[in-house]
Design a protein around this motif. Sequence first.
Motif, PDB file in Angstrom:
ATOM      1  N   LEU A 181      -1.733 -10.848  -1.656  1.00 49.14           N
ATOM      2  CA  LEU A 181      -0.438 -10.235  -1.320  1.00 49.14           C
ATOM      3  C   LEU A 181       0.452 -11.186  -0.524  1.00 49.14           C
ATOM      4  N   SER A 182      -0.148 -12.065   0.261  1.00 45.21           N
ATOM      5  CA  SER A 182       0.646 -13.004   1.064  1.00 45.21           C
ATOM      6  C   SER A 182       1.000 -14.268   0.274  1.00 45.21           C
ATOM      7  N   LYS A 183       0.393 -14.465  -0.894  1.00 41.55           N
ATOM      8  CA  LYS A 183       0.605 -15.686  -1.679  1.00 41.55           C
ATOM      9  C   LYS A 183       1.422 -15.460  -2.940  1.00 41.55           C
ATOM     10  N   LEU A 184       1.385 -14.262  -3.483  1.00 44.51           N
ATOM     11  CA  LEU A 184       1.996 -13.979  -4.778  1.00 44.51           C
ATOM     12  C   LEU A 184       3.227 -13.092  -4.623  1.00 44.51           C
ATOM     13  N   PRO A 185       4.093 -13.054  -5.641  1.00 40.06           N
ATOM     14  CA  PRO A 185       5.287 -12.206  -5.561  1.00 40.06           C
ATOM     15  C   PRO A 185       4.931 -10.724  -5.386  1.00 40.06           C
ATOM     16  N   VAL A 186       5.696 -10.048  -4.525  1.00 37.34           N
ATOM     17  CA  VAL A 186       5.520  -8.617  -4.285  1.00 37.34           C
ATOM     18  C   VAL A 186       6.886  -7.950  -4.478  1.00 37.34           C
ATOM     19  N   TYR A 187       6.898  -6.868  -5.269  1.00 38.00           N
ATOM     20  CA  TYR A 187       8.139  -6.184  -5.601  1.00 38.00           C
ATOM     21  C   TYR A 187       8.097  -4.743  -5.115  1.00 38.00           C
ATOM     22  N   LYS A 234      14.449  -7.311 -14.074  1.00 34.88           N
ATOM     23  CA  LYS A 234      13.445  -7.603 -15.110  1.00 34.88           C
ATOM     24  C   LYS A 234      13.351  -9.111 -15.339  1.00 34.88           C
ATOM     25  N   GLU A 235      14.506  -9.760 -15.470  1.00 37.10           N
ATOM     26  CA  GLU A 235      14.521 -11.210 -15.698  1.00 37.10           C
ATOM     27  C   GLU A 235      13.946 -11.964 -14.496  1.00 37.10           C
ATOM     28  N   GLU A 236      14.279 -11.507 -13.298  1.00 38.36           N
ATOM     29  CA  GLU A 236      13.736 -12.113 -12.076  1.00 38.36           C
ATOM     30  C   GLU A 236      12.208 -12.044 -12.071  1.00 38.36           C
ATOM     31  N   MET A 237      11.677 -10.885 -12.401  1.00 38.05           N
ATOM     32  CA  MET A 237      10.213 -10.719 -12.452  1.00 38.05           C
ATOM     33  C   MET A 237       9.592 -11.619 -13.513  1.00 38.05           C
ATOM     34  N   LYS A 238      10.172 -11.611 -14.707  1.00 37.33           N
ATOM     35  CA  LYS A 238       9.624 -12.423 -15.792  1.00 37.33           C
ATOM     36  C   LYS A 238       9.552 -13.899 -15.390  1.00 37.33           C
ATOM     37  N   LYS A 239      10.599 -14.396 -14.751  1.00 43.44           N
ATOM     38  CA  LYS A 239      10.635 -15.798 -14.333  1.00 43.44           C
ATOM     39  C   LYS A 239       9.574 -16.077 -13.262  1.00 43.44           C
ATOM     40  N   LYS A 244       1.720 -16.778 -13.062  1.00 37.47           N
ATOM     41  CA  LYS A 244       0.872 -16.124 -12.053  1.00 37.47           C
ATOM     42  C   LYS A 244       1.105 -14.631 -12.089  1.00 37.47           C
ATOM     43  N   ASN A 245       0.249 -13.896 -11.434  1.00 36.47           N
ATOM     44  CA  ASN A 245       0.394 -12.446 -11.304  1.00 36.47           C
ATOM     45  C   ASN A 245       1.188 -12.137 -10.038  1.00 36.47           C
ATOM     46  N   GLY A 246       1.486 -10.864  -9.836  1.00 35.43           N
ATOM     47  CA  GLY A 246       2.159 -10.406  -8.637  1.00 35.43           C
ATOM     48  C   GLY A 246       1.782  -8.952  -8.383  1.00 35.43           C
ATOM     49  N   TYR A 247       2.553  -8.288  -7.550  1.00 34.36           N
ATOM     50  CA  TYR A 247       2.274  -6.900  -7.172  1.00 34.36           C
ATOM     51  C   TYR A 247       3.570  -6.111  -7.157  1.00 34.36           C
TER      52      TYR A 247
END
Length: 181
Positions: free
Chosen positions: A145-151, A166-171, A176-179
Amino acid sequence: MGKLKELLMWKIRGEIPLSKYKERGLVFGENFSMEMGCTLDYSHCFLIEIGSDVTLAPKVSIIAHDASTKRSLGYAKIGRVNIGNRVFIGLGSIILPGINIGDDVVIAAGSVVTKDVPNNSVVGGNPAKFLKHTEDYLIKQKENLSKLPVYDESYTVRKNIDKTKKEEMKKALRDKNGYVD
């Protein structure tokens, strides 16, 4: 789930409403969530007990009978299925008859559960095998959670995510994965 939504689900998607399973004897606890496309053994759902805080991801199947012996022996095999509390069963997983799943369990997507799953376990595969303890899995996810994107929730369909987000998330999730909340 509201009665109207449940009725529409049954009529439009052809899915059996949870209320119909309950009438036939299915037992489930508080905060039980069954996503689209799940199949519970309708003819033997009285042999299925599901605890509290359980989520069935889409297309999970829980089977309490097995008719493979019916032609040869004249009888189908049957077995109870007991699912504990705080369990997540991933997309497309299959739970076979006679299975006990403990508390605090995660079953990975696409798993076929052929043996009992003890408390505090993450299992996966076909047949499902022990992968790690749930505590270890959650520790690793908390670190991520501290290393990857969190939305936040504004990045979800339920909050009408817009094209820009949506485009922001896709980019951001290209490699990598996120949350998401």
